[in-house]
Design an enzyme around this catalytic site. Sequence first.
Site, PDB file in Angstrom:
ATOM      1  N   VAL A 249      -6.005   1.267   7.272  1.00  0.00           N
ATOM      2  CA  VAL A 249      -5.833  -0.104   6.439  1.00  0.00           C
ATOM      3  C   VAL A 249      -5.401  -1.075   7.044  1.00  0.00           C
ATOM      4  O   VAL A 249      -5.642  -2.341   6.557  1.00  0.00           O
ATOM      5  CB  VAL A 249      -5.732   0.213   4.778  1.00  0.00           C
ATOM      6  CG1 VAL A 249      -6.351   1.410   4.043  1.00  0.00           C
ATOM      7  CG2 VAL A 249      -4.212   0.848   4.858  1.00  0.00           C
TER       8      VAL A 249
ATOM      9  N   TYR B 115       9.422  -0.966  -0.415  1.00  0.00           N
ATOM     10  CA  TYR B 115       8.365  -0.494  -1.173  1.00  0.00           C
ATOM     11  C   TYR B 115       7.994  -1.017  -2.514  1.00  0.00           C
ATOM     12  O   TYR B 115       7.035  -1.617  -2.637  1.00  0.00           O
ATOM     13  CB  TYR B 115       8.756   1.061  -1.469  1.00  0.00           C
ATOM     14  CG  TYR B 115       7.730   1.748  -2.462  1.00  0.00           C
ATOM     15  CD1 TYR B 115       6.164   2.208  -1.770  1.00  0.00           C
ATOM     16  CD2 TYR B 115       7.742   1.950  -3.637  1.00  0.00           C
ATOM     17  CE1 TYR B 115       5.267   2.724  -2.178  1.00  0.00           C
ATOM     18  CE2 TYR B 115       6.860   2.402  -4.351  1.00  0.00           C
ATOM     19  CZ  TYR B 115       5.659   3.147  -3.713  1.00  0.00           C
ATOM     20  OH  TYR B 115       4.561   3.694  -4.732  1.00  0.00           O
TER      21      TYR B 115
HETATM   22  P1  NAP Z   1      -0.246  10.711  -0.810  1.00  0.00           P
HETATM   23  O1  NAP Z   1      -0.613  11.958  -1.328  1.00  0.00           O
HETATM   24  O2  NAP Z   1       0.675  10.652   0.365  1.00  0.00           O
HETATM   25  O3  NAP Z   1      -1.725   9.981  -0.418  1.00  0.00           O
HETATM   26  C1  NAP Z   1      -1.766   8.635   0.300  1.00  0.00           C
HETATM   27  C2  NAP Z   1      -2.828   8.790   1.297  1.00  0.00           C
HETATM   28  O4  NAP Z   1      -3.126   7.475   2.312  1.00  0.00           O
HETATM   29  C3  NAP Z   1      -2.551   9.901   2.519  1.00  0.00           C
HETATM   30  O5  NAP Z   1      -3.581  10.650   2.874  1.00  0.00           O
HETATM   31  C4  NAP Z   1      -2.178   9.231   3.821  1.00  0.00           C
HETATM   32  O6  NAP Z   1      -2.324   9.623   5.046  1.00  0.00           O
HETATM   33  C5  NAP Z   1      -2.688   7.794   3.630  1.00  0.00           C
HETATM   34  N1  NAP Z   1      -2.328   6.803   4.457  1.00  0.00           N
HETATM   35  C6  NAP Z   1      -1.324   6.453   4.972  1.00  0.00           C
HETATM   36  N2  NAP Z   1      -1.309   5.372   5.579  1.00  0.00           N
HETATM   37  C7  NAP Z   1      -2.693   5.037   5.776  1.00  0.00           C
HETATM   38  C8  NAP Z   1      -3.120   4.088   6.556  1.00  0.00           C
HETATM   39  N3  NAP Z   1      -2.741   3.174   7.215  1.00  0.00           N
HETATM   40  N4  NAP Z   1      -4.475   3.975   6.394  1.00  0.00           N
HETATM   41  C9  NAP Z   1      -5.396   4.780   5.428  1.00  0.00           C
HETATM   42  N5  NAP Z   1      -4.737   5.697   4.969  1.00  0.00           N
HETATM   43  C10 NAP Z   1      -3.539   5.822   4.834  1.00  0.00           C
HETATM   44  O7  NAP Z   1       0.158   9.560  -1.731  1.00  0.00           O
HETATM   45  P2  NAP Z   1      -0.137   9.245  -3.327  1.00  0.00           P
HETATM   46  O8  NAP Z   1       1.176   9.764  -4.051  1.00  0.00           O
HETATM   47  O9  NAP Z   1      -1.551   9.943  -3.937  1.00  0.00           O
HETATM   48  O10 NAP Z   1      -0.071   7.972  -3.351  1.00  0.00           O
HETATM   49  C11 NAP Z   1      -1.363   7.015  -3.583  1.00  0.00           C
HETATM   50  C12 NAP Z   1      -0.849   5.423  -3.822  1.00  0.00           C
HETATM   51  O11 NAP Z   1      -0.047   5.680  -5.443  1.00  0.00           O
HETATM   52  C13 NAP Z   1       0.042   5.018  -2.928  1.00  0.00           C
HETATM   53  O12 NAP Z   1      -0.142   3.592  -2.849  1.00  0.00           O
HETATM   54  C14 NAP Z   1       1.354   5.023  -3.696  1.00  0.00           C
HETATM   55  O13 NAP Z   1       1.999   4.119  -3.179  1.00  0.00           O
HETATM   56  C15 NAP Z   1       1.078   5.068  -5.066  1.00  0.00           C
HETATM   57  N6  NAP Z   1       1.989   5.306  -6.009  1.00  0.00           N
HETATM   58  C16 NAP Z   1       2.401   6.619  -6.158  1.00  0.00           C
HETATM   59  C17 NAP Z   1       3.435   7.079  -6.799  1.00  0.00           C
HETATM   60  C18 NAP Z   1       3.749   8.643  -6.973  1.00  0.00           C
HETATM   61  O14 NAP Z   1       4.637   9.059  -7.874  1.00  0.00           O
HETATM   62  N7  NAP Z   1       3.012   9.631  -6.193  1.00  0.00           N
HETATM   63  C19 NAP Z   1       3.712   6.308  -7.918  1.00  0.00           C
HETATM   64  C20 NAP Z   1       3.585   4.889  -7.853  1.00  0.00           C
HETATM   65  C21 NAP Z   1       2.622   4.505  -6.846  1.00  0.00           C
HETATM   66  P3  NAP Z   1      -1.059  10.494   5.598  1.00  0.00           P
HETATM   67  O15 NAP Z   1      -0.615  11.779   4.561  1.00  0.00           O
HETATM   68  O16 NAP Z   1      -1.520  10.806   6.940  1.00  0.00           O
HETATM   69  O17 NAP Z   1       0.098   9.515   5.812  1.00  0.00           O
END
Ligand code: NAP
Length: 249
Positions: free
Chosen positions: A63, A154
């Site tokens: 991205v 973050y």
């Molecule tokens: P996740 O399981 O780590 O999924 C995120 C995905 O994005 C991973 O497959 C990751 O790949 C990919 N990614 C990382 N860098 C990228 C890039 N440059 N281009 C394209 N894809 C990329 O995380 P999640 O918890 O589902 O989080 C999803 C969203 O929710 C994020 O924006 C996060 O900040 C937000 N969020 C999460 C939480 C929580 O409690 N989990 C709370 C608030 C907000 P890799 O694994 O290879 O890095």
Amino acid sequence: MRLQGKVAVITGAGSGMGESTARLFAKEGATVVATDINEQGVKNVVESIRAQGGEAIAVKHDVTSRASWEDVFAEVGATCGKLDILVNNAGIALAKPFLEQTEEDWARTYRINIDGVMLGTQYAIPLMTENGGGSIVNISSISALTGMAGAGAYTASKGAVRSLTKAAAVDYGKQNIRVNSVHPGYIVTPMSAPHMEHPDYKQHFLNQIALPNLGQADEVAAAVLFLASDEANHISGIELPVDGGVTAK
Ligand code: NAP
């Protein structure tokens, strides 16, 4: 089905909330363009969606790269011919005390968490305009609403996602493009599980949530589906927490 005939691009769809959103959107009739930097992860998700009768394609995607966004939208044009929905979900979380965060930590966090959203929005809006409108859902965080200990870069990047959402909603509303942000709280995903499920920390998170449990990825996906669907036709520029009541306290 709530997304029948719609074409949706979902970033970060190889894991966590992006994966849950991709699965739910396909179940609701969308053609899903699932993108992720983790090529194998997103291919596995797409294979499993197809095995269950859904329509999805996988695209390797960084991205932070304009060229990579061009590849994604070339694929959307060639395969689907239009764009209805963009979910800017890909993100990273860097947990490091504020005073220890380097310029590179800030730059990397910003490149993925906010520059990625900006680039996706710039590519999606002309396509959506051609198509008579569309819906963009940006995944921010409760850290954009409350501040979060130990995560300055973050928190700041997710605050920028919240603000960009409102700016785009105001700028492109007349083109019938809706832009909203979803603010997950403490959600168990591969990103967060090492902290969320660690016995020393789990109770700390549970103490902040009004409801009894940590959140699940499919509970966030349900909120994203609502905002992406025509049910939310008169909703734009809002911030929707999916946090079990953390921010109500
Ligand atoms: P996740 O399981 O780590 O999924 C995120 C995905 O994005 C991973 O497959 C990751 O790949 C990919 N990614 C990382 N860098 C990228 C890039 N440059 N281009 C394209 N894809 C990329 O995380 P999640 O918890 O589902 O989080 C999803 C969203 O929710 C994020 O924006 C996060 O900040 C937000 N969020 C999460 C939480 C929580 O409690 N989990 C709370 C608030 C907000 P890799 O694994 O290879 O890095």
